[in-house]
Design a protein around this motif. Structure first.
Motif, PDB file in Angstrom:
ATOM      1  N   ARG A   1       0.830  -1.207   0.000  1.00  0.00           N
ATOM      2  CA  ARG A   1       0.000   0.000   0.000  1.00  0.00           C
ATOM      3  C   ARG A   1       0.864   1.257   0.000  1.00  0.00           C
ATOM      4  NH1 ARG A   1      -3.471  -3.111   3.337  1.00  0.00           N
ATOM      5  NH2 ARG A   1      -2.328  -2.446   5.200  1.00  0.00           N
ATOM      6  N   LEU A   2       1.901   1.258   0.838  1.00  0.00           N
ATOM      7  CA  LEU A   2       2.751   2.432   0.930  1.00  0.00           C
ATOM      8  C   LEU A   2       3.538   2.669  -0.358  1.00  0.00           C
ATOM      9  CD1 LEU A   2       3.741   4.754   2.679  1.00  0.00           C
ATOM     10  CD2 LEU A   2       5.508   3.236   3.595  1.00  0.00           C
ATOM     11  N   ALA A   3       4.002   1.581  -0.981  1.00  0.00           N
ATOM     12  CA  ALA A   3       4.797   1.709  -2.208  1.00  0.00           C
ATOM     13  C   ALA A   3       3.928   1.926  -3.443  1.00  0.00           C
ATOM     14  CB  ALA A   3       5.662   0.460  -2.396  1.00  0.00           C
ATOM     15  N   GLY A   4       2.609   1.657  -3.305  1.00  0.00           N
ATOM     16  CA  GLY A   4       1.729   1.827  -4.449  1.00  0.00           C
ATOM     17  C   GLY A   4       1.895   0.734  -5.487  1.00  0.00           C
TER      18      GLY A   4
ATOM     19  N   VAL B   1       5.781  -6.911  -4.408  1.00  0.00           N
ATOM     20  CA  VAL B   1       6.585  -6.934  -3.184  1.00  0.00           C
ATOM     21  C   VAL B   1       7.209  -8.308  -2.993  1.00  0.00           C
ATOM     22  CG1 VAL B   1       6.533  -6.730  -0.670  1.00  0.00           C
ATOM     23  CG2 VAL B   1       5.230  -5.134  -2.078  1.00  0.00           C
ATOM     24  N   SER B   2       6.405  -9.353  -3.192  1.00  0.00           N
ATOM     25  CA  SER B   2       6.917 -10.716  -3.034  1.00  0.00           C
ATOM     26  C   SER B   2       8.023 -11.005  -4.029  1.00  0.00           C
ATOM     27  CB  SER B   2       5.776 -11.722  -3.198  1.00  0.00           C
ATOM     28  OG  SER B   2       6.246 -13.033  -3.063  1.00  0.00           O
TER      29      SER B   2
ATOM     30  N   VAL C   1      10.821   0.811  -9.156  1.00  0.00           N
ATOM     31  CA  VAL C   1       9.842   0.113  -8.322  1.00  0.00           C
ATOM     32  C   VAL C   1      10.532  -0.574  -7.151  1.00  0.00           C
ATOM     33  CG1 VAL C   1       8.187  -1.788  -8.269  1.00  0.00           C
ATOM     34  CG2 VAL C   1       8.175  -0.179 -10.173  1.00  0.00           C
ATOM     35  N   ARG C   2      11.665  -1.167  -7.418  1.00  0.00           N
ATOM     36  CA  ARG C   2      12.412  -1.824  -6.342  1.00  0.00           C
ATOM     37  C   ARG C   2      12.767  -0.830  -5.251  1.00  0.00           C
ATOM     38  NH1 ARG C   2      15.918  -6.195  -5.341  1.00  0.00           N
ATOM     39  NH2 ARG C   2      17.738  -5.624  -4.128  1.00  0.00           N
ATOM     40  N   ASP C   3      13.208   0.375  -5.640  1.00  0.00           N
ATOM     41  CA  ASP C   3      13.550   1.395  -4.648  1.00  0.00           C
ATOM     42  C   ASP C   3      12.332   1.798  -3.824  1.00  0.00           C
ATOM     43  OD1 ASP C   3      16.168   1.369  -5.431  1.00  0.00           O
ATOM     44  OD2 ASP C   3      16.023   3.134  -6.728  1.00  0.00           O
TER      45      ASP C   3
END
Length: 357
Positions: A15-18, A24-25, A42-44
């Motif tokens: 949620r925080l990273a959008g 994430v997984s 995206v990784r950052d």
């Protein structure tokens, strides 16, 4: 935003990273091609979200912080500690260990898995257990193609010690160049005047046995000679020696564990090795034969195979994509002159065998 009152979850990070939880997984657990599908931007974002939420306290996130845990697993399909074959497997393990020390990674032995009881990792649902490590070196004769296929499907970095084929994919491996070494042994026998040279196989269906058989057939065919192969013969009945003598065979190239029994059977029959029958051993025996014989043939590069297998795993973990040609390595065997082959005997110099022995 720090999550208060409970441990942060992947959902909080997403949620925080959008991004999605799948992304994430993939960042947390993916390796090789799967992890490279995620852009650096995206990784950052995921890494920043992990730091903000406190998810970095999770072991998986700690693994991510450095890109990986620097732990590589070793999984053996046969027990190696302790075991009658320990002397055979030890150099493989030593090669892996020495390369791990040189490369600055730690090793994790998987000792509670299913291969030791004759079951595949897939059939028991244990494939995912290997993901405790960044990648894994696999070792053993009794492997299962479905395990390799599943590891390839999951894009999990691994390498087998020995050539292995996987349906639908190319399994990474560090193998001995058995075909080339066997061909060289046959060529030496040809140079000594032998023309009736037989191959005596332990069993069929294994890649290492197939490679030896291919090397033998290629060398014989190149010399314009007919290959003669005996698969899994009964050495106690004398039928193999009957067939060898009846076919005028003067030399045999023998897979490793059958060489000593064949020599003993020949000596018991009254034949002289190598004057009457030359015998070349194609590799180190898995089970020590307890005899002091200076064998002609070749030695398996066991230490080198173990070290190269770990290098192949680490190539898959590198930031840059590995060249597929670097993930399948064949290492030359060491040819040994030995004292168990001799020039081909003249037909009238061979003694009458003692068939009662």
């Amino acid at each position: 935003m720090v999550v208060k009152g409970r441990r942060a979850t992947q959902a909080d990070v997403a949620r925080l990273a959008g991004v999605s939880q799948t992304t994430v997984s993939m960042v947390l657990n993916g390796t090789g091609v799967a992890q490279r599908r995620v852009s650096a931007e995206v990784r950052d974002k995921v890494l920043d979200a992990i730091a903000v939420t406190g998810y970095a306290a999770n072991p998986s996130a700690q693994r991510l912080a450095g890109g990986r845990s620097s732990i590589v697993g070793i999984y053996t399909y046969e027990p190696v500690f302790p075991h009658a074959a320990a002397d055979f497997y030890y150099p493989f393990m030593e090669g892996v260990e020495d390369e791990a020390e040189r490369s600055g990674v730690d090793l994790l032995m998987f000792t509670s898995m299913s291969g030791r009881v004759g079951k595949s990792l897939v059939s028991t649902g244990r494939v995912a257990r290997l993901r405790v490590a960044d990648g894994c070196v696999l070792l053993g004769r009794g492997s299962y193609p479905e395990d390799l296929t599943e590891l390839l499907r999951q894009d999990f970095p691994f390498a087998f010690v020995g050539r292995r084929e996987a349906p639908g994919g190319q399994a990474p491996y560090a193998a001995a160049a058995y075909g080339e070494a066997t061909g060289a042994v046959v060529e030496r026998l040809l140079a000594l005047g032998h023309r009736r040279i037989a191959l005596v196989n332990e069993f069929t269906g294994h890649e290492s046995i197939e490679d030896r058989a291919r090397g033998y057939r290629d060398a014989m065919s190149s010399a314009g000679l007919q290959p003669v192969t005996f698969d899994a013969p009964d050495l106690t009945s004398g039928q193999l020696l009957d067939a060898l003598e009846g076919g005028g065979v003067t030399a045999a190239v023998v897979t490793s564990d059958l060489a000593a029994p064949l020599r003993r059977a020949a000596l018991a029959r009254g034949l002289d090795v190598p004057r009457d029958l030359s015998i070349a051993r194609l590799g180190d025996p898995e089970r020590p034969d307890g005899e002091d014989v200076d064998w002609t043939g070749f030695l398996i590069p066991r230490w080198e195979m173990g070290a190269h297998a770990l290098r192949i795993v680490l190539r898959q973990l590198a930031a840059e994509p590995a060249d597929p040609d670097d993930l399948q390595v064949s290492i030359p065997c060491t040819l040994v002159d030995g004292a168990t082959v001799a020039p081909c005997p003249a037909p009238d110099t061979r003694p009458e065998p003692n068939r009662k022995a």
